[in-house]
Every structure is written in C-alpha cells, then in structure tokens.
Design an enzyme around this catalytic site. Structure first.
Site, mmCIF file in Angstrom:
data_model
loop_
_atom_site.group_PDB
_atom_site.id
_atom_site.type_symbol
_atom_site.label_atom_id
_atom_site.label_comp_id
_atom_site.label_asym_id
_atom_site.label_seq_id
_atom_site.Cartn_x
_atom_site.Cartn_y
_atom_site.Cartn_z
ATOM 1 N N ARG A 1 6.357 7.330 -5.703
ATOM 2 C CA ARG A 1 5.853 6.421 -4.675
ATOM 3 C C ARG A 1 6.304 4.973 -4.894
ATOM 4 N NH1 ARG A 1 5.782 10.747 -3.630
ATOM 5 N NH2 ARG A 1 4.108 12.087 -2.899
ATOM 6 N N SER B 1 -2.644 8.982 2.747
ATOM 7 C CA SER B 1 -3.185 8.776 1.402
ATOM 8 C C SER B 1 -3.340 7.280 1.123
ATOM 9 C CB SER B 1 -2.269 9.400 0.353
ATOM 10 O OG SER B 1 -2.224 10.800 0.501
ATOM 11 N N GLU C 1 -1.356 3.196 -2.146
ATOM 12 C CA GLU C 1 -0.161 3.613 -1.425
ATOM 13 C C GLU C 1 -0.058 2.839 -0.128
ATOM 14 O OE1 GLU C 1 0.778 7.611 -0.465
ATOM 15 O OE2 GLU C 1 0.612 8.320 -2.522
#
Length: 292
Positions: A171, A220, A290
């Site tokens: 990520r 998310s 995120e």
C-alpha cells in the site's frame, strides 16, 4: 489569483468553485477552487505548461479512497477519471489510462482473453490511484502485474517509469510528488474467457458477502498492520458499529467507515482518530491510514 483567462487552447472543462463531494464515494467535502477535467493527455499537457508553478495541484480519480475537507481543496483539482479512461491491448499487455476504473480494466482484459488481472474487478478505484498505493486483493498487487507507468511532470514533460523506480511495497509507493500519472501498462497471460469471468464473479461474490456494498464508504480505512488484519484490531478495540455524527464504523466489516447520509469531514476525521487511538490503547498497534 488564478483565472480561466490565463489559459488558452484547453479542451476540457475548467470550472471555479466546483463541489467535489459528488465526485467521491463518501460524498463528503467542500469545493475545489478550480476543477479541470482534461479531455486527453495532450489537453493535460497544455494545461500544465501554462499553469503557474506556485498553484497547488491535486489529482482525483474515482474518489473511492478520498476524504475531502469541508473547506474544500485549494488550487486546481485535476479530475482524471472524467475522460482519461481509454484502454487498449497488444497481445497480453493491457494499456490503460490513469482515469480508468480498475473494474473496467478487468472486464476489458476478460473480453480480450487476458488473465492475471482478475483481481482488479474487486478494487474500487482507478489505475492511477492503484499505482500510487500499490492496491491489491486476493494475493495480487499492482507491483505483480505492472510493466511501466507513464506520467507528466509539473511542467508537462512526459516521463516513463519502471516498477523499480516506484519502490512499490504494501500500500505504498515512491511516485514523485510532482508527477501526474497518465497511464500504465499491465502484463497478463493468455486465459480462457469463461474461466476469467468465473473467477471475477467469485471475487465479486466474496466481496459482497464480506464488505458493505451500496452504501457511502471509502473502502478500507486502514492498512493491515504487519500480517494482521486491521478489522480484527478494530473489532478487538470494541469499535464495531461506533458512530460520530453522521459517520459510522460498518458492522459488516469494521475497517469500512460509512457516511450515513449527513456526515461532515469532521465526523469522519473524529471517528478515524478515535478508532486509531482505541486500537493503539487496546493492542499497542498503530494503524496506518489507507484513505487519503
């Protein structure tokens, strides 16, 4: 002060004080000072070559992973997913512009008999955003299929970057801050169309059974920490179903935060901060966001 008269030859819409909430999945936030929707990459180049260096630029794709402040965004927001959505292929190599929805790229690849990109059907974002955050699911990430990335510098010069230039990790990426991603090439392999579609159908079914769909959410909220699941840490901290104003932690999947219909930026921010602090206090784990 920036004005439309400063620019010439633009083909896309260049609009002042344009509301942004409607361009995001969470439906939260204020206006952009200016919103530019380039018709194509050459139009974006034309804009960049004329835009003063001190003007803040922010790129927006599908808005699926974006939480915008109630005061909006200063400078110019470049809306890539308005028109930069072209897809083509050469054999098993898929070329997609930055504004393409990941799911549309997956479906295009399926129609072309290109496998290995099925995971994209479950990622609610665009190719540009997927590269920047090395998005992934079901064991595959962008770094696993990325050949190279095209972009423009702040002054409109074209750049081609290899995956190793981006230092992709979970990520995360090291995409230069002043680079605007305009497209990417993704590698697949020959596969049976029926099998590809069956895989994607199963992925979408799994997503629908485990995640909230049909609601205002940003995907998310936190990245999974070191092999653990963020939702498990949130649940352990007693935050499932927690609410602040119009913002709520999903009871179905507590790493998804929901706008119940009237949430403001501060509602979402306070809820995110409260959950993060609760997890840290309960488990000693510091969750990394995120959502942008």
């Amino acid at each position: 002060m920036l004005s439309a008269e400063r620019f010439s030859g633009l083909k896309g819409a260049f609009l002042p004080m344009k509301e942004l909430a409607g361009l995001t999945w969470l439906r939260v936030g204020g206006p952009a000072d200016w919103l530019f929707s380039p018709q194509d990459i050459s139009d974006l180049q034309t804009f960049l070559k004329q835009c003063p260096a001190d003007v803040q630029l922010t790129c927006l794709g599908a808005g699926s992973n974006s939480l915008i402040r109630d005061g909006g965004i200063a400078g110019v927001v470049i809306h890539l997913s308005a028109h930069l959505t072209r897809i083509k292929h050469d054999g098993t190599v898929i070329h997609a512009e930055a504004g393409c929805a990941d799911s549309e790229v997956a479906r295009y690849a399926a129609k072309a008999g290109v496998g290995g990109l099925e995971f994209l059907v479950s990622i609610p974002g665009t190719i540009g955003g997927g590269v920047i955050m090395n998005a992934g699911c079901y064991g595959t990430e962008f770094k696993d299929v990325l050949i190279d990335v095209e972009g423009l510098t702040r002054s409109g010069e074209p750049v081609l970057l290899a995956p190793e230039d981006l230092q992709l990790s979970y990520r995360r990426s090291q995409v230069p801050e002043d680079l605007i991603i305009t497209g990417a090439r993704l590698k697949g392999q020959p596969a049976n169309q029926t099998e590809i579609r069956a895989t994607m159908k199963q992925m979408l079914s799994n997503r629908a059974s485990s995640q909230p769909v049909g609601v205002r959410t940003g995907g998310s909220t936190f990245a999974n920490p070191d092999g653990r699941k963020a939702w498990q840490q949130i649940d352990a901290a007693g935050c499932r179903g927690m609410q602040r104003g119009g913002a709520k932690v999903s009871e179905k999947h507590c790493n998804f935060f929901i706008n119940k219909g009237n949430a403001k930026f501060e509602d979402m921010k306070k809820l995110i901060e409260f959950v993060s602090e609760s997890v840290l206090k309960k488990t000693g784990i510091k969750l990394e966001k995120e959502i942008k």
